[in-house]
Design an enzyme around this catalytic site. Structure first.
Site, PDB file in Angstrom:
ATOM      1  N   PHE A   6      48.344  43.500  44.231  1.00 43.84           N
ATOM      2  CA  PHE A   6      48.965  42.783  43.008  1.00 43.84           C
ATOM      3  C   PHE A   6      49.305  44.127  42.279  1.00 43.84           C
ATOM      4  O   PHE A   6      49.977  43.775  40.978  1.00 43.84           O
ATOM      5  CB  PHE A   6      48.057  41.829  42.140  1.00 43.84           C
ATOM      6  CG  PHE A   6      48.132  40.493  42.694  1.00 43.84           C
ATOM      7  CD1 PHE A   6      49.271  39.775  42.877  1.00 43.84           C
ATOM      8  CD2 PHE A   6      47.069  40.138  43.471  1.00 43.84           C
ATOM      9  CE1 PHE A   6      49.342  38.451  43.638  1.00 43.84           C
ATOM     10  CE2 PHE A   6      46.725  38.692  43.892  1.00 43.84           C
ATOM     11  CZ  PHE A   6      47.950  37.980  43.903  1.00 43.84           C
ATOM     12  N   ASP A   7      48.964  45.350  42.566  1.00 42.68           N
ATOM     13  CA  ASP A   7      49.498  46.403  41.524  1.00 42.68           C
ATOM     14  C   ASP A   7      49.696  47.765  42.267  1.00 42.68           C
ATOM     15  O   ASP A   7      49.449  48.702  41.703  1.00 42.68           O
ATOM     16  CB  ASP A   7      48.550  46.584  40.323  1.00 42.68           C
ATOM     17  CG  ASP A   7      48.886  47.111  39.151  1.00 42.68           C
ATOM     18  OD1 ASP A   7      50.262  47.150  38.951  1.00 42.68           O
ATOM     19  OD2 ASP A   7      48.173  47.695  38.345  1.00 42.68           O
TER      20      ASP A   7
END
Length: 167
Positions: A6-7
């Site tokens: 997610f990042d």
């Protein structure tokens, strides 16, 4: 189990002493079963500019590992264009970064892409693969194994994806 990061962004890719990339900062990551394709989320996660559209717009599709494919595509596009996502023009709202990159590729602009001698084919391949990774519909994005095959394969076998759109 699989990890959904997610990042994925430049600040979270570190290089070791042999310049081997390592993904770091798993603060937003989630573990999920490999046989579950959709991950339930209550809130968007990640860094603006690298977040997949399905994290904001639920009608596009469910959140899956394809969200990390999108983030990787944005990272790859920045590397190939040698420009930051938000700093491609004087006023960042003026042009959607992937659209700007797509236009540079279709024009084959050597000045705008800041090409170094002998890197033209590599840059073109990276941009084409990145554009596939950032397709709006998650099902239209390749898997990471397919992304690796495209990056390692022959550029003549790559097709230009549809033009990236926000709507």
């Amino acid at each position: 189990m699989q990890i959904l990061h997610f990042d994925i962004k430049p600040h979270n890719i570190l290089l070791d002493q042999n310049f081997t990339p390592k993904v770091s900062d798993f603060g937003l990551a989630r573990l999920y079963l490999a046989d579950h394709s959709i991950v339930p989320l209550t809130a968007a996660r990640g860094t603006l500019g690298y977040m997949a559209p399905e994290l904001f717009y639920k009608y596009i599709g469910g959140v899956s590992y394809k969200a990390d494919v999108y983030s990787f595509g944005m990272l790859l596009m920045e590397m190939a264009s040698k420009r930051k996502n938000a700093k491609n023009v004087e006023r960042s709202s003026q042009t959607y970064f992937p659209l700007w990159v797509y236009d540079q590729l279709s024009k084959e602009s050597e000045v705008e892409m800041e090409e170094v001698e002998g890197e033209r084919e590599l840059i073109r391949k990276m941009v084409i693969v990145a554009l596939w990774c950032i397709q709006l519909i998650p099902d239209n994005r390749p898997s990471m194994s397919k992304v690796l095959n495209m990056l390692e394969g022959d550029i003549d076998k790559l097709q230009l994806p549809p033009k990236p759109l926000l709507t």
